[in-house]
Design an enzyme around this catalytic site. Structure first.
Site, short mmCIF file in Angstrom:
data_model
loop_
_atom_site.label_atom_id
_atom_site.label_comp_id
_atom_site.label_asym_id
_atom_site.label_seq_id
_atom_site.Cartn_x
_atom_site.Cartn_y
_atom_site.Cartn_z
N GLU B 29 0.85 -1.19 0.00
CA GLU B 29 0.00 0.00 0.00
C GLU B 29 0.88 1.25 0.00
O GLU B 29 1.70 1.41 0.91
CB GLU B 29 -0.90 -0.02 1.24
CG GLU B 29 -1.89 -1.19 1.21
CD GLU B 29 -2.42 -1.56 2.59
OE1 GLU B 29 -1.94 -1.00 3.59
OE2 GLU B 29 -3.31 -2.43 2.65
N GLU B 63 -5.42 -5.60 3.21
CA GLU B 63 -4.33 -6.55 3.45
C GLU B 63 -4.74 -7.95 2.99
O GLU B 63 -3.92 -8.69 2.45
CB GLU B 63 -3.94 -6.56 4.93
CG GLU B 63 -3.14 -5.35 5.37
CD GLU B 63 -3.97 -4.09 5.50
OE1 GLU B 63 -5.21 -4.18 5.59
OE2 GLU B 63 -3.38 -2.99 5.52
N HIS B 131 -1.03 -0.13 16.36
CA HIS B 131 0.10 0.12 15.45
C HIS B 131 1.42 -0.10 16.19
O HIS B 131 2.39 0.58 15.95
CB HIS B 131 0.07 1.56 14.94
CG HIS B 131 -1.15 1.90 14.15
ND1 HIS B 131 -2.40 2.03 14.69
CD2 HIS B 131 -1.30 2.16 12.81
CE1 HIS B 131 -3.27 2.34 13.75
NE2 HIS B 131 -2.63 2.42 12.60
#
Lengths: 407, 337
Positions: B29, B63, B131
């Site tokens: 991405e 994903e 994250h």
């Protein structure tokens, strides 16, 4: 309560900012929410509000200075309150390359494990135990210095070093100890059977808890018995009779027919008695097997054979191993009592003194009797004094009244 | 020799492999869009200019989709290097990874290969619980995957090249504080180790660890960022006369067990440091392996230093408390001396 004035985090990629100005002076009153100071990033200049109300103190950064985000640059105190100064903020250039940015907060104190093992338990690390067993170290007696009081490798190594010091005392050059004037007749290297004996004896002395009991017995009946055997053409020695007696006594007191291996005491179901024999090569101990089940004549034949082989240097390792008890006799050298050393890994050894005529009280009268001293050394780790003494009593009983063996 | 950051070393590895083998391509991405960052941490920056958008392939934010495409391409004979912006997003594609990529070779009796490389950034860097995770243990648990975790520029390049040439799916975990990414992608608090990287061709074999510092008193095993925490701790301990040996396994599956076992046989003590949560962490498996295979060489309990069993916190001071520090490693070592 003091409140730290922290440089706020500004986004996820900003490490340091520049302090532009303070809007308040040291010691001035501030109100929560009013403008306190200004900072500049590579993108913008920002006013920062006071995080609390109170008196501004301990200003630690000056306009123009670069400061790290999340570092304290001042404190706000209640009126009259004192607090420790803020440490000067670390300029980023002074930080060592690769150092983490914010100061590491003190970790929460972990619950401390106990510093000693629970009562009755010995903690020993697997590594220490492996080392101890390789070197036959009696680790149960060591004091642990590791985590939770465990015996660790360094404790075993310290013990081995202390033993090495015992075995090989440091060479001293003082004339008082090794006067150079003493002439050496012969130097004999410690090797062969002598080296083996030295090692075994030391090991026994250092790794067991030996106690020696000594008792005197009336051997008149025993002497008469042997005389009658000889008259009948049966060549039986005193050692053979003592082997016969000890074999049967050990059957009744299995705790003396035992070995300590690690944390386990093994009581043997077979009785094999070693007989100490003096030879030109030194002490040898051939083993008579299954003594408790052999007839006296068989024992006599066997000891005669073993002693001959010992003196001829023909004993095989098998003939000298596997004993569960030992008898040693110094009577022929006019010794009465002594302190025999345990033959590891056995539990006990019986020492026999000379059989000699002495005045003794017999049936209320002073009479000349044959008397013998018996010396029993046992390892107190495996058995206590009282049962060991009872074993010796039983032997004396059979020495004095051998007819009881017929029962 | 050239001095490089890990991000630069990875980029060079990809460039060399793509030049060497036309079957190699990147998929992810925002990895090659004009004016973009070159992936989340600049690893693919500039590659689309040489190789074009056919081989530096940008996908929508899915994903599941991009990893599925990569697995299919690998099964069909290409050698994809797929990446996710944050390792945490691998969970979206868990079926693709665990049920498809890892099992195809087994289920086909070896007739189907999946030469997939999957790059995933890990580590807590002020970005909050979704994250920031250290995900290694999730993937070391799945048979059929190889898992590598380079902590230096040299290893990053050498391991990525080995991964591209391996016929099995290989996941590369990269720590965000070790990339050395520059400009707007520089992470706060980054260590950014710069290391020498040879210009000539070399590979770092998958499955071989390395001793980063020799010592005789205690073995400290770290991975990724915690290798550096372990080295800092070893430096502090050395001042007190304690000599720590620091091991970087570099590959988590297959693990270089003998390197760790040999070290423990020497030192008798083991501390394992990782940024993952404690329960079920990768370090638990290392501890169990050592307890099973080197028990009689241990002179003290095995100690693990890890994050607590909570998600990574967003508050920076709390995050600093959460991740293992060199100081905690020092304390752990001292607790077993």
């Amino acid at each position: 309560m003091a409140t730290d004035v922290l440089v706020p985090p500004l986004g996820q990629t900003v490490d340091t900012v520049t302090l532009v100005t303070w809007y308040k002076r040291e010691g001035e009153a501030v109100t929560q929410g009013e403008k306190l100071y200004a900072i500049e990033t590579d993108k913008a200049t920002l006013d920062i509000e006071a995080p609390a109300s109170g008196i501004l103190r301990h200003i630690a950064a000056q306009p123009g200075q670069k400061v790290r985000v999340l570092s304290p640059i001042a404190r706000i105190l209640a009126p009259g309150e004192e607090a420790e100064a803020v440490p000067a903020p670390t300029p980023p250039a002074a930080a060592p390359a690769g150092a983490p940015v914010p100061p590491t907060p003190a970790p929460a104190p972990a619950a401390k494990p106990p510093t000693t093992p629970p009562a009755g338990r010995i903690f020993i690390s697997p590594r220490a135990r492996r080392l101890a067993e390789e070197h036959n170290v009696p680790w149960q007696t060591l004091q642990g210095t590791g985590p939770q009081g465990a015996i660790v490798e360094r404790d075993v190594r310290a013990y081995l070093q202390s033993q090495a010091a015992v075995k090989a005392p440091p060479v001293t050059t003082g004339p008082a100890i090794t006067p150079p004037t003493i002439a050496v007749m012969q130097t004999i290297p410690l090797e062969g059977p002598r080296a083996v004996i030295a090692q075994r004896m030391l090991e026994s002395r250092q790794t067991t808890a030996p106690v020696t009991l000594m008792s005197e017995a009336d051997a008149t009946a025993l002497v008469e018995l042997r005389r009658q055997f000889h008259e009948a053409g049966i060549p039986v020695s005193y050692n053979d009779i003592f082997l016969y007696i000890a074999g049967r006594a050990l059957r009744q007191f299995p705790r003396l027919n035992a070995s300590l291996e690690g944390e386990t005491i093994r009581l043997w179901d077979e009785v094999h008695i070693g007989l100490a024999v003096d030879t030109e090569r030194g002490l040898l101990v051939p083993v008579v097997r299954d003594v408790d089940r052999k007839r006296l004549a068989d024992i006599a034949r066997e000891t005669q054979r073993l002693i001959e082989r010992a003196r001829a240097g023909q004993l095989t390792p098998e003939e000298m191993s596997g004993g569960t008890f030992t008898i040693t006799n110094l009577g022929m050298y006019d010794v009465d009592a002594f302190t025999p050393i345990i033959h590891l890994p056995q539990c006990a050894v019986l020492g026999i003194g000379r059989i000699v005529e002495r005045p003794a009280v017999f049936q209320g009268m002073i009479a000349v009797r044959h008397r013998v001293w018996l010396s029993l050394t046992f390892d107190h780790r495996l058995i206590d004094g009282a049962p060991a003494a009872q074993f010796l009593q039983r032997i004396i009983q059979w020495v004095e009244m051998p007819h009881l063996l017929l029962i | 020799m050239a001095l490089m950051t890990i991000a630069e070393a990875l980029r060079q590895a990809i460039r060399e492999e793509m030049r060497r083998d036309p079957r190699v391509f990147c998929i992810g991405e925002d990895i090659g869009i004009p004016g973009g960052f070159g992936g989340a941490f600049t690893v693919t920056l500039g590659l689309s200019e040489e190789f074009g958008h056919e081989r530096i392939l940008d996908t929508p934010i899915s994903e599941t989709g991009l990893i599925g495409v990569a697995i299919g391409a690998a099964m069909a004979g290409l050698r994809p290097i797929a990446d996710v912006q944050y390792g945490d997003f691998l969970f979206c594609a868990m079926d693709q990874i665990a049920n498809q990529a890892a099992k195809m070779t087994y289920m086909s009796g070896g007739t189907v290969k999946v030469p997939l490389v999957l790059r995933a950034p890990v580590g807590a860097t002020g970005r909050g619980a979704q994250h920031a995770q250290s995900l290694e243990a999730f993937f070391t648990h799945i048979p059929g995957l190889k898992v590598v975790a380079p902590a230096t520029a040299y290893d990053a390049k050498g391991l990525l090249k080995s991964a591209v040439r391996d016929d099995n799916p290989v996941i590369i975990f990269e720590h965000k504080l070790l990339y050395g990414s520059k400009g707007p992608r520089a992470e706060r608090g980054a260590l950014s180790p710069v290391g020498e990287v040879p210009e000539e061709e070399y590979l770092v074999p998958i499955g071989k660890g390395i001793i980063r510092r020799e010592g005789k008193d205690v073995t400290i095993v770290g991975k990724l960022l915690t290798v550096y925490r372990a080295l800092e701790a070893a430096e502090q301990l050395a001042k007190e006369g304690i000599e720590a040996e620091v091991i970087d396994p570099r590959t988590l599956v297959p693990l270089d067990k003998e390197l760790i076992l040999d070290s423990v046989r020497k030192t008798g003590r083991l501390v394992i440091v990782e940024e993952d949560n404690y329960t079920g962490g990768w370090g638990a498996d290392v501890a169990a392996m050592v307890a099973a295979e080197a028990f009689f060489w241990l002179d003290a309990p095995i100690v693990r230093v890890s994050a607590p069993d909570t998600p990574p916190p967003f508050s920076p001071p709390m995050e600093q408390f959460y991740v293992p520090s060199a100081e905690r490693v020092v304390q752990a070592v001292k607790s077993i001396l």
